[in-house]
Design a protein around this motif. Sequence first.
Motif, PDB file in Angstrom:
ATOM      1  N   ASP A 103       0.843  -1.196   0.000  1.00  0.00           N
ATOM      2  CA  ASP A 103       0.000   0.000   0.000  1.00  0.00           C
ATOM      3  C   ASP A 103       0.883   1.253   0.000  1.00  0.00           C
ATOM      4  O   ASP A 103       1.092   1.877   1.033  1.00  0.00           O
ATOM      5  CB  ASP A 103      -0.910  -0.014   1.225  1.00  0.00           C
ATOM      6  CG  ASP A 103      -2.014   1.036   1.143  1.00  0.00           C
ATOM      7  OD1 ASP A 103      -1.969   1.865   0.210  1.00  0.00           O
ATOM      8  OD2 ASP A 103      -2.916   1.032   1.999  1.00  0.00           O
ATOM      9  N   PRO A 104       1.416   1.638  -1.170  1.00  0.00           N
ATOM     10  CA  PRO A 104       2.315   2.807  -1.233  1.00  0.00           C
ATOM     11  C   PRO A 104       1.679   4.097  -0.738  1.00  0.00           C
ATOM     12  O   PRO A 104       2.357   4.935  -0.130  1.00  0.00           O
ATOM     13  CB  PRO A 104       2.668   2.895  -2.722  1.00  0.00           C
ATOM     14  CG  PRO A 104       2.440   1.522  -3.250  1.00  0.00           C
ATOM     15  CD  PRO A 104       1.296   0.971  -2.467  1.00  0.00           C
ATOM     16  N   GLU A 105       0.382   4.266  -0.986  1.00  0.00           N
ATOM     17  CA  GLU A 105      -0.277   5.515  -0.585  1.00  0.00           C
ATOM     18  C   GLU A 105      -0.363   5.650   0.931  1.00  0.00           C
ATOM     19  O   GLU A 105      -0.343   6.766   1.458  1.00  0.00           O
ATOM     20  CB  GLU A 105      -1.667   5.581  -1.225  1.00  0.00           C
ATOM     21  CG  GLU A 105      -1.601   5.761  -2.737  1.00  0.00           C
ATOM     22  CD  GLU A 105      -2.961   5.779  -3.389  1.00  0.00           C
ATOM     23  OE1 GLU A 105      -3.351   6.828  -3.897  1.00  0.00           O
ATOM     24  OE2 GLU A 105      -3.633   4.732  -3.391  1.00  0.00           O
ATOM     25  N   ARG A 106      -0.452   4.540   1.627  1.00  0.00           N
ATOM     26  CA  ARG A 106      -0.431   4.602   3.093  1.00  0.00           C
ATOM     27  C   ARG A 106       0.973   4.921   3.583  1.00  0.00           C
ATOM     28  O   ARG A 106       1.162   5.727   4.497  1.00  0.00           O
ATOM     29  CB  ARG A 106      -0.915   3.280   3.685  1.00  0.00           C
ATOM     30  CG  ARG A 106      -0.909   3.250   5.215  1.00  0.00           C
ATOM     31  CD  ARG A 106      -1.290   1.881   5.745  1.00  0.00           C
ATOM     32  NE  ARG A 106      -0.350   0.862   5.321  1.00  0.00           N
ATOM     33  CZ  ARG A 106       0.813   0.625   5.930  1.00  0.00           C
ATOM     34  NH1 ARG A 106       1.188   1.355   6.976  1.00  0.00           N
ATOM     35  NH2 ARG A 106       1.619  -0.325   5.493  1.00  0.00           N
ATOM     36  N   VAL A 107       1.977   4.304   2.963  1.00  0.00           N
ATOM     37  CA  VAL A 107       3.375   4.508   3.373  1.00  0.00           C
ATOM     38  C   VAL A 107       3.804   5.945   3.131  1.00  0.00           C
ATOM     39  O   VAL A 107       4.496   6.544   3.957  1.00  0.00           O
ATOM     40  CB  VAL A 107       4.299   3.535   2.622  1.00  0.00           C
ATOM     41  CG1 VAL A 107       5.763   3.845   2.922  1.00  0.00           C
ATOM     42  CG2 VAL A 107       3.982   2.101   2.998  1.00  0.00           C
ATOM     43  N   ILE A 108       3.394   6.529   1.996  1.00  0.00           N
ATOM     44  CA  ILE A 108       3.855   7.864   1.634  1.00  0.00           C
ATOM     45  C   ILE A 108       3.361   8.915   2.624  1.00  0.00           C
ATOM     46  O   ILE A 108       3.954   9.986   2.777  1.00  0.00           O
ATOM     47  CB  ILE A 108       3.388   8.224   0.201  1.00  0.00           C
ATOM     48  CG1 ILE A 108       4.322   9.265  -0.423  1.00  0.00           C
ATOM     49  CG2 ILE A 108       1.963   8.720   0.190  1.00  0.00           C
ATOM     50  CD1 ILE A 108       5.642   8.729  -0.870  1.00  0.00           C
ATOM     51  N   ASN A 109       2.269   8.610   3.347  1.00  0.00           N
ATOM     52  CA  ASN A 109       1.712   9.545   4.327  1.00  0.00           C
ATOM     53  C   ASN A 109       2.149   9.218   5.755  1.00  0.00           C
ATOM     54  O   ASN A 109       1.662   9.839   6.694  1.00  0.00           O
ATOM     55  CB  ASN A 109       0.180   9.537   4.242  1.00  0.00           C
ATOM     56  CG  ASN A 109      -0.327  10.112   2.936  1.00  0.00           C
ATOM     57  OD1 ASN A 109       0.123  11.177   2.506  1.00  0.00           O
ATOM     58  ND2 ASN A 109      -1.245   9.409   2.292  1.00  0.00           N
ATOM     59  N   ASP A 110       3.048   8.266   5.902  1.00  0.00           N
ATOM     60  CA  ASP A 110       3.583   7.889   7.223  1.00  0.00           C
ATOM     61  C   ASP A 110       5.087   8.136   7.202  1.00  0.00           C
ATOM     62  O   ASP A 110       5.843   7.322   6.679  1.00  0.00           O
ATOM     63  CB  ASP A 110       3.270   6.417   7.498  1.00  0.00           C
ATOM     64  CG  ASP A 110       3.697   5.975   8.896  1.00  0.00           C
ATOM     65  OD1 ASP A 110       4.461   6.722   9.555  1.00  0.00           O
ATOM     66  OD2 ASP A 110       3.269   4.888   9.330  1.00  0.00           O
ATOM     67  N   PRO A 111       5.572   9.270   7.749  1.00  0.00           N
ATOM     68  CA  PRO A 111       6.999   9.605   7.663  1.00  0.00           C
ATOM     69  C   PRO A 111       7.918   8.521   8.207  1.00  0.00           C
ATOM     70  O   PRO A 111       8.970   8.245   7.614  1.00  0.00           O
ATOM     71  CB  PRO A 111       7.101  10.894   8.499  1.00  0.00           C
ATOM     72  CG  PRO A 111       5.731  11.487   8.459  1.00  0.00           C
ATOM     73  CD  PRO A 111       4.796  10.327   8.436  1.00  0.00           C
ATOM     74  N   ALA A 112       7.539   7.884   9.318  1.00  0.00           N
ATOM     75  CA  ALA A 112       8.394   6.841   9.897  1.00  0.00           C
ATOM     76  C   ALA A 112       8.482   5.631   8.972  1.00  0.00           C
ATOM     77  O   ALA A 112       9.567   5.077   8.747  1.00  0.00           O
ATOM     78  CB  ALA A 112       7.850   6.432  11.263  1.00  0.00           C
ATOM     79  N   TYR A 152       7.538  18.214   0.390  1.00  0.00           N
ATOM     80  CA  TYR A 152       6.083  18.261   0.359  1.00  0.00           C
ATOM     81  C   TYR A 152       5.446  17.749   1.638  1.00  0.00           C
ATOM     82  O   TYR A 152       4.243  17.873   1.818  1.00  0.00           O
ATOM     83  CB  TYR A 152       5.558  17.418  -0.809  1.00  0.00           C
ATOM     84  CG  TYR A 152       5.637  18.106  -2.139  1.00  0.00           C
ATOM     85  CD1 TYR A 152       4.655  19.002  -2.545  1.00  0.00           C
ATOM     86  CD2 TYR A 152       6.694  17.857  -3.002  1.00  0.00           C
ATOM     87  CE1 TYR A 152       4.724  19.633  -3.774  1.00  0.00           C
ATOM     88  CE2 TYR A 152       6.775  18.480  -4.234  1.00  0.00           C
ATOM     89  CZ  TYR A 152       5.778  19.358  -4.617  1.00  0.00           C
ATOM     90  OH  TYR A 152       5.860  19.979  -5.831  1.00  0.00           O
ATOM     91  N   SER A 153       6.228  17.138   2.523  1.00  0.00           N
ATOM     92  CA  SER A 153       5.659  16.479   3.695  1.00  0.00           C
ATOM     93  C   SER A 153       5.385  17.466   4.816  1.00  0.00           C
ATOM     94  O   SER A 153       6.003  18.524   4.911  1.00  0.00           O
ATOM     95  CB  SER A 153       6.610  15.394   4.211  1.00  0.00           C
ATOM     96  OG  SER A 153       7.795  15.984   4.699  1.00  0.00           O
ATOM     97  N   GLY A 154       4.432  17.083   5.672  1.00  0.00           N
ATOM     98  CA  GLY A 154       4.162  17.826   6.903  1.00  0.00           C
ATOM     99  C   GLY A 154       3.626  19.218   6.700  1.00  0.00           C
ATOM    100  O   GLY A 154       3.876  20.117   7.484  1.00  0.00           O
ATOM    101  N   MET A 155       2.800  19.413   5.657  1.00  0.00           N
ATOM    102  CA  MET A 155       2.284  20.758   5.424  1.00  0.00           C
ATOM    103  C   MET A 155       0.981  21.021   6.170  1.00  0.00           C
ATOM    104  O   MET A 155       0.521  22.142   6.234  1.00  0.00           O
ATOM    105  CB  MET A 155       2.071  20.974   3.916  1.00  0.00           C
ATOM    106  CG  MET A 155       3.375  21.059   3.153  1.00  0.00           C
ATOM    107  SD  MET A 155       3.154  21.493   1.436  1.00  0.00           S
ATOM    108  CE  MET A 155       2.425  20.008   0.816  1.00  0.00           C
ATOM    109  N   GLY A 156       0.374  19.968   6.729  1.00  0.00           N
ATOM    110  CA  GLY A 156      -0.785  20.166   7.590  1.00  0.00           C
ATOM    111  C   GLY A 156      -2.070  20.367   6.815  1.00  0.00           C
ATOM    112  O   GLY A 156      -2.110  20.525   5.605  1.00  0.00           O
ATOM    113  N   ASP A 157      -3.188  20.360   7.573  1.00  0.00           N
ATOM    114  CA  ASP A 157      -4.496  20.495   6.957  1.00  0.00           C
ATOM    115  C   ASP A 157      -4.830  21.932   6.575  1.00  0.00           C
ATOM    116  O   ASP A 157      -5.785  22.173   5.851  1.00  0.00           O
ATOM    117  CB  ASP A 157      -5.573  19.991   7.932  1.00  0.00           C
ATOM    118  CG  ASP A 157      -5.376  18.512   8.238  1.00  0.00           C
ATOM    119  OD1 ASP A 157      -4.833  17.811   7.377  1.00  0.00           O
ATOM    120  OD2 ASP A 157      -5.779  18.086   9.343  1.00  0.00           O
TER     121      ASP A 157
END
Length: 374
Positions: A103-112, A152-157
Motif C-alpha cells: 500500500d504505497p499511498e499509506r506509506v507515503i503519508n507515514d513519515p516513519a 512536500y511532507s508535513g504541510m498540515g491540513d
Amino acid sequence: MSSMVPTLNMFLLQWRAPQFYRDDDPQQGYTFLIGIGVFVLVMIIIFFIQGRFSRSASSQARARTGSRRFSPSSIRRIASEYSLKRDQRKLLTYVFRVNNANDPERVINDPAALDRHFKRAFRDIQVTSNTPEELQQRLVNFFALRNTLEAYSGMGDATPTRLIENTPAVLMADRSNYIVRVISSLGNTVVTEFPRSVLGTSIRFTKGARVSLSFYTKSSKGFSFQGNILGPVSTSRGLGLQIALTGKPIPLTKRMSRRRNCMARCDFSQVTISSGGRRKSSKMTVEKVKNVGTIQDISIGGCLIRTRSPILSGTRLRINIQELDENPQISVLGQVLRTNRSGYLDNLLHIKFIQVPRKAYNAINTKVYGYDEV
C-alpha cells in the motif's frame, strides 16, 4: 451311410447353442450416469464454497491489516500529487518493490514508514552497485527523490487547495518575477492577469514552460504552486494567462530539506572570486589561512558552524568537513548568510551551501536521514 448324413445335417441346424452372456439393461446404465453426475455436482459445490471462504478470509485479513495490492496506478497517483518526473516515478517504484510494500499511498503519508522503506532501499543500492561511480550516481538520484518527498511532507491540513479570486501573487518565469492577480481558479487550472513588462507590453511565454506562483493567505502564510504555462485566454477582465498547477502548494517558510544536529569538526578558508574579463572565465582563489570550527547542525542546503574566528556576513567559504558519514573528509562551497554571538568568544555562522559535489551531496544526505546508522 449316405442316407444318414442328411439327417445329421438337419439335426445340427435345429440345435441351439447355450447363451453365455446377458443383454445390457438400459435402466442400469442410466442409473450409473446419474450417480456420476451427482458426484461431480457435489464436488463442484464443495470447491466453490471452499474458494469463497478462502477469498472472504483473505479479504478480512487485508481489512485487519489495512493493506491493499500493489498497483502501478497508485504510484502514478503519488507521482502526480508530488510532481515527480518519470525517472523519479520509476525509482519510487523500485523503493516500494524492494520492500514488498502493498500500500504505497499509506506509506507515503507515514513519515516513519517512509524512512524505513528508503533506508532498506539505500542498503540495497549499496549492495547491488557494481562500481563506486555507479553507486554515487544512483545515490544522487535516490536522495533527490527523497528530498522532493520531504519538501512536500508535513504541510498540515491548513494548506490551501485552491487560489481565491483576486489574490495577489508573484509569477516567477525564466528567473523573472511578475506581480499578477488571480482571475479564476478551477481544479488544477488557474488564470491570472497577463504579465506585462515595465513598458506595458505583454510578456511572451512558451507553452509548457515551467513557472511558480507564490501568494499569501489571509493569515499571512506564504505558499508556492508549481505549474506549466497553457497559454493566453480571454476573460471578462481582458487577456489572461492560463496555468496548469502541479502537485501540492509548498509553504514559503518551510525548510526545503531536513536538518539534523551533529558534532562534526571542520576547517574553512575564505574564498575570493575575481572576474577574468569579457572572454575569460571567473577565477576562484582559496586563501591559505584556515579557521577551525564545529558544525552543530547540517542539511543539504546549509549548516551552522560554531567558531572563534570573526567572519563577516556575505563571505564565501571553502568548508572541509571531517568524519561525516564514512568519509574522512568532504568539501563544499558556502556563503555566510548571517552571524550571531554565542557567549564571549564564540561566533555562530549560518551557512548556505552554493556548491556541493556529488560525493558530499550523498554523504550529507546519508547523515541527515540517519542511513549511516545500523
